[in-house]
Scaffold this motif. Sequence first.
Motif, PDB file in Angstrom:
ATOM      1  N   VAL A  97      53.085  37.149  25.628  1.00 42.97           N
ATOM      2  CA  VAL A  97      51.747  37.166  25.637  1.00 42.97           C
ATOM      3  C   VAL A  97      51.393  36.023  24.401  1.00 42.97           C
ATOM      4  CG1 VAL A  97      51.236  39.135  26.429  1.00 42.97           C
ATOM      5  CG2 VAL A  97      51.096  38.969  24.064  1.00 42.97           C
ATOM      6  N   GLY A  98      50.001  35.176  24.659  1.00 41.02           N
ATOM      7  CA  GLY A  98      49.531  34.397  23.634  1.00 41.02           C
ATOM      8  C   GLY A  98      48.049  34.969  23.676  1.00 41.02           C
ATOM      9  N   TYR A  99      47.647  34.729  22.294  1.00 34.64           N
ATOM     10  CA  TYR A  99      46.172  35.022  21.940  1.00 34.64           C
ATOM     11  C   TYR A  99      45.788  33.779  21.037  1.00 34.64           C
ATOM     12  CZ  TYR A  99      48.282  37.284  18.328  1.00 34.64           C
ATOM     13  OH  TYR A  99      48.950  37.885  16.894  1.00 34.64           O
ATOM     14  N   THR A 100      44.299  33.844  20.900  1.00 34.35           N
ATOM     15  CA  THR A 100      43.942  32.899  19.974  1.00 34.35           C
ATOM     16  C   THR A 100      43.043  33.593  19.047  1.00 34.35           C
ATOM     17  OG1 THR A 100      42.023  32.439  21.326  1.00 34.35           O
ATOM     18  CG2 THR A 100      43.544  30.957  21.582  1.00 34.35           C
ATOM     19  N   ALA A 101      42.580  34.816  19.078  1.00 37.37           N
ATOM     20  CA  ALA A 101      42.036  35.541  18.214  1.00 37.37           C
ATOM     21  C   ALA A 101      42.579  35.851  16.831  1.00 37.37           C
ATOM     22  CB  ALA A 101      41.476  36.922  18.702  1.00 37.37           C
ATOM     23  N   LEU A 102      41.999  35.746  15.540  1.00 35.52           N
ATOM     24  CA  LEU A 102      42.578  35.740  14.405  1.00 35.52           C
ATOM     25  C   LEU A 102      43.250  37.522  14.412  1.00 35.52           C
ATOM     26  CD1 LEU A 102      40.376  33.818  12.086  1.00 35.52           C
ATOM     27  CD2 LEU A 102      42.768  33.161  12.886  1.00 35.52           C
ATOM     28  N   VAL A 103      42.305  38.279  14.954  1.00 35.08           N
ATOM     29  CA  VAL A 103      42.846  39.551  14.758  1.00 35.08           C
ATOM     30  C   VAL A 103      42.497  40.290  16.263  1.00 35.08           C
ATOM     31  CG1 VAL A 103      42.208  41.967  13.653  1.00 35.08           C
ATOM     32  CG2 VAL A 103      42.137  40.065  12.322  1.00 35.08           C
ATOM     33  N   PRO A 104      43.517  40.163  17.206  1.00 37.20           N
ATOM     34  CA  PRO A 104      43.411  40.444  18.589  1.00 37.20           C
ATOM     35  C   PRO A 104      43.194  42.094  18.566  1.00 37.20           C
ATOM     36  CG  PRO A 104      45.703  40.259  17.941  1.00 37.20           C
ATOM     37  CD  PRO A 104      44.942  39.900  16.554  1.00 37.20           C
ATOM     38  N   ASP A 105      42.544  42.192  19.629  1.00 38.08           N
ATOM     39  CA  ASP A 105      42.213  43.574  20.248  1.00 38.08           C
ATOM     40  C   ASP A 105      42.867  43.492  21.680  1.00 38.08           C
ATOM     41  OD1 ASP A 105      38.707  43.212  20.759  1.00 38.08           O
ATOM     42  OD2 ASP A 105      40.310  42.440  21.855  1.00 38.08           O
ATOM     43  N   SER A 106      42.654  44.799  22.683  1.00 45.72           N
ATOM     44  CA  SER A 106      43.360  44.803  23.832  1.00 45.72           C
ATOM     45  C   SER A 106      42.765  43.898  24.669  1.00 45.72           C
ATOM     46  CB  SER A 106      42.941  46.084  24.341  1.00 45.72           C
ATOM     47  OG  SER A 106      41.564  46.190  24.532  1.00 45.72           O
ATOM     48  N   ALA A 107      41.790  43.185  24.457  1.00 44.18           N
ATOM     49  CA  ALA A 107      41.171  42.123  25.364  1.00 44.18           C
ATOM     50  C   ALA A 107      41.556  40.740  24.834  1.00 44.18           C
ATOM     51  CB  ALA A 107      39.583  42.412  25.680  1.00 44.18           C
ATOM     52  N   SER A 108      42.282  40.468  24.169  1.00 54.22           N
ATOM     53  CA  SER A 108      42.339  39.053  23.231  1.00 54.22           C
ATOM     54  C   SER A 108      43.645  38.554  23.879  1.00 54.22           C
ATOM     55  CB  SER A 108      42.761  39.404  21.961  1.00 54.22           C
ATOM     56  OG  SER A 108      41.526  39.907  21.170  1.00 54.22           O
TER      57      SER A 108
END
Length: 122
Positions: A97-108
Amino acid sequence: QVQLVESGGELVEAGGSLRLSCAASGRTFSRYGMGWFRQAPGKEREFVARISRSGSSTYYADSVKGGVTISRDNAKNTVYLQMNSLKPEDTAVYHCVGYTALVPDSASYNYWGQGTQVTVSS
């Protein structure tokens, strides 16, 4: 956007090791935090590990701590999951998975690969 393709899953005996790889498309790989989830048959998808954009920070699910290591090579646009001392309960499809949030949550976790099958025999 980033596209993700996992590889490295296979049938392995209990106690064995595997290294999963996830290759990302595009030139902006270093802008994404990356991670791994897994889904076993009949079970909900489960977070495994994540790594920050630079690779300086990692986070693991309690269920896998000590047994897996996440790493990344930004020059190769690839993230890895090293798994040791595998158990039958580690059998699952593993998704990058990839994400852009600095501190990810389940929706990130906005970007998902198709997954690679890991099967651990007893």
